[in-house]
Motif scaffolding. Structure first.
Motif, PDB file in Angstrom:
ATOM      1  N   GLU A 244      57.970   6.925  -9.921  1.00 55.46           N
ATOM      2  CA  GLU A 244      58.056   5.604  -9.826  1.00 55.46           C
ATOM      3  C   GLU A 244      57.072   4.493  -9.816  1.00 55.46           C
ATOM      4  O   GLU A 244      57.344   3.356  -9.196  1.00 55.46           O
ATOM      5  N   GLY A 245      55.690   5.117 -10.211  1.00 55.80           N
ATOM      6  CA  GLY A 245      55.027   5.236  -9.466  1.00 55.80           C
ATOM      7  C   GLY A 245      54.268   4.078  -7.812  1.00 55.80           C
ATOM      8  O   GLY A 245      53.232   3.508  -7.861  1.00 55.80           O
ATOM      9  N   ARG A 246      54.511   5.331  -7.066  1.00 58.10           N
ATOM     10  CA  ARG A 246      54.429   5.474  -6.005  1.00 58.10           C
ATOM     11  C   ARG A 246      53.270   5.786  -5.422  1.00 58.10           C
ATOM     12  O   ARG A 246      52.733   6.367  -3.869  1.00 58.10           O
ATOM     13  N   ALA A 247      53.392   7.030  -6.570  1.00 59.85           N
ATOM     14  CA  ALA A 247      51.743   7.545  -5.777  1.00 59.85           C
ATOM     15  C   ALA A 247      51.574   8.222  -7.099  1.00 59.85           C
ATOM     16  O   ALA A 247      51.523   8.057  -8.905  1.00 59.85           O
ATOM     17  N   PRO A 248      50.462   9.006  -7.279  1.00 63.87           N
ATOM     18  CA  PRO A 248      49.569   9.580  -6.865  1.00 63.87           C
ATOM     19  C   PRO A 248      48.409   8.349  -6.084  1.00 63.87           C
ATOM     20  O   PRO A 248      47.758   7.741  -7.106  1.00 63.87           O
ATOM     21  N   ILE A 249      48.095   8.118  -4.900  1.00 66.97           N
ATOM     22  CA  ILE A 249      47.902   7.077  -3.890  1.00 66.97           C
ATOM     23  C   ILE A 249      46.056   8.088  -3.681  1.00 66.97           C
ATOM     24  O   ILE A 249      46.220   8.502  -3.115  1.00 66.97           O
ATOM     25  N   HIS A 250      45.459   7.541  -4.384  1.00 68.29           N
ATOM     26  CA  HIS A 250      43.975   7.652  -3.452  1.00 68.29           C
ATOM     27  C   HIS A 250      43.185   6.703  -3.784  1.00 68.29           C
ATOM     28  O   HIS A 250      43.370   4.798  -3.489  1.00 68.29           O
ATOM     29  N   TRP A 251      41.916   6.919  -2.919  1.00 64.24           N
ATOM     30  CA  TRP A 251      41.180   5.563  -2.303  1.00 64.24           C
ATOM     31  C   TRP A 251      40.558   4.896  -3.159  1.00 64.24           C
ATOM     32  O   TRP A 251      40.152   3.917  -3.342  1.00 64.24           O
ATOM     33  N   GLU A 252      40.401   5.485  -4.968  1.00 65.26           N
ATOM     34  CA  GLU A 252      40.342   5.034  -5.265  1.00 65.26           C
ATOM     35  C   GLU A 252      40.834   3.464  -5.853  1.00 65.26           C
ATOM     36  O   GLU A 252      40.615   2.447  -6.787  1.00 65.26           O
ATOM     37  N   ARG A 253      42.243   4.134  -6.057  1.00 68.64           N
ATOM     38  CA  ARG A 253      43.023   2.342  -5.842  1.00 68.64           C
ATOM     39  C   ARG A 253      42.872   1.570  -5.015  1.00 68.64           C
ATOM     40  O   ARG A 253      43.693   0.205  -4.838  1.00 68.64           O
ATOM     41  N   PHE A 254      41.987   1.471  -4.343  1.00 76.01           N
ATOM     42  CA  PHE A 254      41.402   0.613  -3.330  1.00 76.01           C
ATOM     43  C   PHE A 254      39.973   0.229  -2.966  1.00 76.01           C
ATOM     44  O   PHE A 254      39.574  -0.671  -2.606  1.00 76.01           O
ATOM     45  N   ALA A 255      39.247   0.584  -4.605  1.00 78.22           N
ATOM     46  CA  ALA A 255      38.021  -0.008  -4.905  1.00 78.22           C
ATOM     47  C   ALA A 255      37.835  -1.534  -4.717  1.00 78.22           C
ATOM     48  O   ALA A 255      36.924  -1.774  -4.629  1.00 78.22           O
ATOM     49  N   GLN A 256      38.439  -1.906  -5.386  1.00 76.55           N
ATOM     50  CA  GLN A 256      38.311  -3.178  -5.530  1.00 76.55           C
ATOM     51  C   GLN A 256      38.587  -4.311  -4.292  1.00 76.55           C
ATOM     52  O   GLN A 256      37.861  -5.360  -4.568  1.00 76.55           O
ATOM     53  N   PRO A 257      39.396  -3.915  -3.800  1.00 76.19           N
ATOM     54  CA  PRO A 257      40.037  -4.807  -2.091  1.00 76.19           C
ATOM     55  C   PRO A 257      38.637  -4.129  -0.979  1.00 76.19           C
ATOM     56  O   PRO A 257      38.368  -5.618  -0.786  1.00 76.19           O
ATOM     57  N   LEU A 258      38.661  -3.448  -1.503  1.00 80.69           N
ATOM     58  CA  LEU A 258      37.775  -2.855  -0.734  1.00 80.69           C
ATOM     59  C   LEU A 258      36.372  -3.280  -0.816  1.00 80.69           C
ATOM     60  O   LEU A 258      35.501  -3.485   0.058  1.00 80.69           O
ATOM     61  N   LEU A 259      35.293  -3.152  -2.390  1.00 82.89           N
ATOM     62  CA  LEU A 259      34.331  -3.234  -2.275  1.00 82.89           C
ATOM     63  C   LEU A 259      34.424  -5.387  -2.098  1.00 82.89           C
ATOM     64  O   LEU A 259      32.935  -5.182  -2.353  1.00 82.89           O
ATOM     65  N   HIS A 260      35.278  -5.424  -2.414  1.00 78.76           N
ATOM     66  CA  HIS A 260      35.101  -7.056  -2.577  1.00 78.76           C
ATOM     67  C   HIS A 260      35.038  -7.725  -0.899  1.00 78.76           C
ATOM     68  O   HIS A 260      34.660  -8.266  -0.530  1.00 78.76           O
ATOM     69  N   ILE A 261      36.089  -6.450  -0.141  1.00 77.16           N
ATOM     70  CA  ILE A 261      35.938  -7.199   1.324  1.00 77.16           C
ATOM     71  C   ILE A 261      34.366  -6.650   1.959  1.00 77.16           C
ATOM     72  O   ILE A 261      33.450  -7.682   2.663  1.00 77.16           O
ATOM     73  N   ALA A 262      33.614  -5.721   1.833  1.00 80.94           N
ATOM     74  CA  ALA A 262      32.308  -5.572   1.957  1.00 80.94           C
ATOM     75  C   ALA A 262      31.506  -6.287   1.179  1.00 80.94           C
ATOM     76  O   ALA A 262      30.336  -6.576   2.273  1.00 80.94           O
ATOM     77  N   ALA A 263      31.742  -6.744   0.493  1.00 79.46           N
ATOM     78  CA  ALA A 263      30.728  -7.945   0.012  1.00 79.46           C
ATOM     79  C   ALA A 263      30.288  -9.100   0.379  1.00 79.46           C
ATOM     80  O   ALA A 263      29.353  -9.327  -0.326  1.00 79.46           O
ATOM     81  N   THR A 264      31.849  -9.631   0.781  1.00 76.79           N
ATOM     82  CA  THR A 264      31.384 -11.084   1.130  1.00 76.79           C
ATOM     83  C   THR A 264      31.932 -11.000   2.789  1.00 76.79           C
ATOM     84  O   THR A 264      31.783 -11.944   3.035  1.00 76.79           O
ATOM     85  N   ARG A 265      31.821  -9.787   3.805  1.00 79.26           N
ATOM     86  CA  ARG A 265      31.387  -9.822   4.959  1.00 79.26           C
ATOM     87  C   ARG A 265      29.592 -10.006   5.275  1.00 79.26           C
ATOM     88  O   ARG A 265      28.539  -9.024   4.198  1.00 79.26           O
ATOM     89  N   ARG A 266      28.917 -10.677   6.125  1.00 77.55           N
ATOM     90  CA  ARG A 266      27.340 -10.239   6.392  1.00 77.55           C
ATOM     91  C   ARG A 266      27.392  -9.131   7.681  1.00 77.55           C
ATOM     92  O   ARG A 266      28.443  -8.702   8.303  1.00 77.55           O
TER      93      ARG A 266
END
Length: 414
Positions: A244-266
């Protein structure tokens, strides 16, 4: 009704966990098992491979009767606060008579003696930890060494150090400290781990493999690869979540939002985030500027040092992803304890426990989050929303329903 508590993550639930559940009933003589379980993000700072409802369902099939969610404010914390939050929930139910945890040693007496010394934090403990950190030790190693140096009579310091170097022994010690600080009547018990070691990366010859090994099999080859090491019910749930597409969840599924947050914070904004300590905000920004590939694994490798363990860095990234501030996760905030008992699932026996808890619990029992307000619960709902955005596909009800499933879905009933 006699109840034993267990503190779990079930990432995922495997045959070793079934052994622990069975031993918990046997050692305690309990009629029911109450499990406190982490939600979508775990103590080591990782997203769970499958969601909390699926893992609660596994728990109920495997022998748990009532599953309570550990608030994310405690779930993604070092051992001291993870243990305090989980033990507090069991204590506040008013129905749990004993707590059974797994340990490498099976030696409750030695752990109890060390816990008795550390429950009222001795003078010099934090200074000794700080000294060991300055000398290059990781925090877990520094704490273990400082605690061992304070070992009471009857426990040799070298023996204590060896004891606390094992992850389940160390976590068990923090459960015992929490029980003493809460002045809880819950009786502690320990079941010796059997089969694979905690971090063993590959399965051994038997039917018990570590959760690490099971996850590697799942990520490499899917649910069927883990079939020899998980109960039939867990396998069926894993197959369903994959399909049903709810797995597997792992860190790389969050790479884009996480890197976006980190890169846009002072740096000054990053410094406010929990676990961003000792100038890590500057190290994080430098690492981002030097990344050769946009992945969480590459970022972790760039950040890791002997001083900063992967676990600490993963917790830092989880707090960054979820916007958890130092204030929200401060010792002063956490020392107040969880503010509610959130029900994830129950059996018919668990339903009887819930009725009993209405009379005995010293915290609100939350079955429907839409009817209750608390700042810790807001963090839980936000964590589930962020986690659901990593699903491979929306379920039949749509992505918004998956994100805010805490409002829509009732506890799992077996």
């Amino acid at each position: 009704m006699k109840a034993v508590g267990v503190i779990v993550e079930y990432n995922p639930l495997h045959n070793g966990h079934v052994h622990h559940l069975n031993e918990s009933r046997r050692l305690s003589g309990a009629d029911a098992v109450v499990a406190v379980m982490s939600g979508p993000f775990l103590q080591r700072g990782e997203p769970a491979i499958v969601g909390k409802r699926a893992r609660a369902e596994m728990a109920l099939h495997a022998g748990a009767d009532l599953v309570l969610e550990l608030p994310v404010a405690y779930a993604v914390q070092p051992a001291e606060w993870f243990a305090f939050g989980a033990v507090s929930l069991l204590h506040r139910t008013g129905v749990v008579d004993s707590l059974c945890f797994g340990s490498e040693s099976g030696d409750i007496d030695s752990l109890q003696r060390i816990a008795h010394v550390l429950a009222v934090e001795p003078a010099g403990l934090r200074e000794d930890i700080a000294r060991r950190l300055r000398e290059g030790a990781s925090y877990p190693a520094a704490y273990a060494g400082a605690a061992a140096a304070l070992a009471p009579g009857g426990v040799d310091a070298d023996d204590a150090a060896a004891l606390l170097e094992q992850p389940n022994n160390s976590l068990g010690l923090h459960y015992l400290i929490a029980l003493q600080r809460l002045d809880s009547a819950i009786q502690p018990l320990t079941a010796a781990r059997t089969g694979a070691a905690y971090h063993q990366a590959t399965p051994g010859p038997g039917a018990i493999a570590s959760a690490t090994a099971v996850r590697r099999l799942l990520l490499a080859d899917g649910p069927n690869a883990a079939a020899p090491y998980v109960p039939a019910a867990s396998l069926a749930i894993l197959q369903r979540e994959w399909q049903e597409g709810r797995a597997p969840i792992h860190w790389e599924r969050f790479a884009q939002p996480l890197l976006h947050i980190a890169a846009t914070r002072r740096a000054c904004e990053l410094e406010r985030i929990a676990e961003v300590t000792e100038g890590l905000e500057h190290r994080l920004l430098r690492a981002l500027a030097q990344l050769k590939e946009p992945s969480v694994e590459a970022l972790l490798n760039a950040l890791k040092t002997k001083r900063y363990t992967r676990t600490k860095l993963q917790r830092m990234l989880t707090h960054l992803l979820l916007n958890h501030t130092k204030h929200e996760c401060s010792p002063e905030q956490l020392a107040a304890g969880p503010g509610y008992l959130r029900v994830l699932g129950f059996t018919s026996t668990g339903q009887h426990l819930l009725k009993q808890m209405k009379k005995t619990a010293s915290l609100p029992v939350v079955v429907k989050p839409s009817t209750f307000t608390h700042h810790q619960l807001e963090l839980d709902i936000q964590a589930q929303a962020a986690y659901a955005l990593a699903y491979g596909q929306a379920d039949s009800h749509g992505i918004s329903r998956a994100m805010y499933s805490d409002y829509y879905e009732s506890p799992v009933r077996i």
